[in-house]
Design an enzyme around this catalytic site. Structure first.
Site, PDB file in Angstrom:
ATOM      1  N   HIS A 130      22.408  18.814  58.835  1.00 31.30           N
ATOM      2  CA  HIS A 130      23.370  18.295  57.873  1.00 31.30           C
ATOM      3  C   HIS A 130      24.521  19.297  57.736  1.00 31.30           C
ATOM      4  CE1 HIS A 130      20.504  20.601  55.205  1.00 31.30           C
ATOM      5  NE2 HIS A 130      21.662  21.173  54.926  1.00 31.30           N
TER       6      HIS A 130
HETATM    7  P1  TYD Z   1      16.795  19.915  52.556  1.00 33.08           P
HETATM    8  O1  TYD Z   1      18.141  20.336  52.109  1.00 33.08           O
HETATM    9  O2  TYD Z   1      16.670  18.619  53.299  1.00 33.08           O
HETATM   10  O3  TYD Z   1      16.132  21.063  53.434  1.00 33.08           O
HETATM   11  P2  TYD Z   1      16.695  21.723  54.787  1.00 33.08           P
HETATM   12  O4  TYD Z   1      18.164  22.019  54.568  1.00 33.08           O
HETATM   13  O5  TYD Z   1      15.893  22.963  54.973  1.00 33.08           O
HETATM   14  O6  TYD Z   1      16.508  20.766  55.895  1.00 33.08           O
HETATM   15  O7  TYD Z   1      15.863  19.895  51.276  1.00 33.08           O
HETATM   16  C1  TYD Z   1      14.478  19.553  51.330  1.00 33.08           C
HETATM   17  C2  TYD Z   1      14.066  18.986  49.973  1.00 33.08           C
HETATM   18  O8  TYD Z   1      14.197  19.953  48.923  1.00 33.08           O
HETATM   19  C3  TYD Z   1      14.898  17.782  49.566  1.00 33.08           C
HETATM   20  O9  TYD Z   1      14.002  16.829  48.989  1.00 33.08           O
HETATM   21  C4  TYD Z   1      15.820  18.297  48.500  1.00 33.08           C
HETATM   22  C5  TYD Z   1      15.070  19.474  47.892  1.00 33.08           C
HETATM   23  N1  TYD Z   1      15.947  20.561  47.451  1.00 33.08           N
HETATM   24  C6  TYD Z   1      16.080  20.833  46.097  1.00 33.08           C
HETATM   25  O10 TYD Z   1      15.495  20.152  45.224  1.00 33.08           O
HETATM   26  N2  TYD Z   1      16.875  21.873  45.702  1.00 33.08           N
HETATM   27  C7  TYD Z   1      17.535  22.646  46.598  1.00 33.08           C
HETATM   28  O11 TYD Z   1      18.248  23.608  46.193  1.00 33.08           O
HETATM   29  C8  TYD Z   1      17.401  22.339  48.003  1.00 33.08           C
HETATM   30  C9  TYD Z   1      18.127  23.150  49.042  1.00 33.08           C
HETATM   31  C10 TYD Z   1      16.599  21.294  48.378  1.00 33.08           C
END
Ligand code: TYD
Length: 137
Positions: free
Chosen positions: A49
């Site tokens: 992303h």
């Molecule tokens: P995501 O951003 O998809 O992880 P990555 O960037 O490592 O692929 O986030 C994973 C899950 O965690 C998603 O359900 C959203 C949640 N999340 C939060 O609640 N707070 C945060 O600060 C972050 C970064 C993610």
């Protein structure tokens, strides 16, 4: 590419090593949020992303992993494997994180609170936005 590696100064003495991170000093923004990733599956990818406005600074506190960074024109890989290095990722940068070592601990500092609406999770949408931003940044 609006990304760079920051080499933190390390306070080393006979007891070990200490690194200090300070907003608007060696971290190029005010820190609003800290999160960390551990127990990442070694055969899975994370990220995939970009963010509309978010800036992040990533430190690999233990182990290693690889960041693939893409600004819509150039794609490059950076291995993070040292707690005295920070990877700054500016806004509108597509990132994929892979090749996590089993013991990898990633700490992420961010300049904004979590907001799902701020994510760009579709690569084609990201390309459209980065194309429109050419010459603006
Ligand atoms: P995501 O951003 O998809 O992880 P990555 O960037 O490592 O692929 O986030 C994973 C899950 O965690 C998603 O359900 C959203 C949640 N999340 C939060 O609640 N707070 C945060 O600060 C972050 C970064 C993610």
């Amino acid at each position: 590419m609006n990304c760079r590696i920051i080499n933190f100064g390390v306070h080393v003495d006979s007891r070990g090593s200490l690194v200090s991170l300070e907003g608007n000093k060696n971290i190029p923004f005010e820190i609003k949020r800290v999160y960390y990733i551990y127990d990442a599956k070694t055969d899975m990818e994370r990220g995939k992303h970009a963010h509309r406005e978010l800036e992040q600074l990533i430190v690999c506190l233990n182990g290693s992993c690889v960041f693939v960074l893409d600004d819509g024109k150039v794609r490059e890989s950076v291995e993070l494997d040292s707690p005295n290095l920070g990877l700054y990722i500016g806004k509108n940068t597509w990132r994929e994180i892979r090749d996590f070592s089993k013991d990898c601990i990633l700490m992420v500092l961010a300049n904004k609170y979590y907001d799902e609406n701020e994510y760009i999770r579709d690569y084609n949408e990201f390309l459209g936005i980065s194309l429109n931003n050419v010459g603006v940044q």
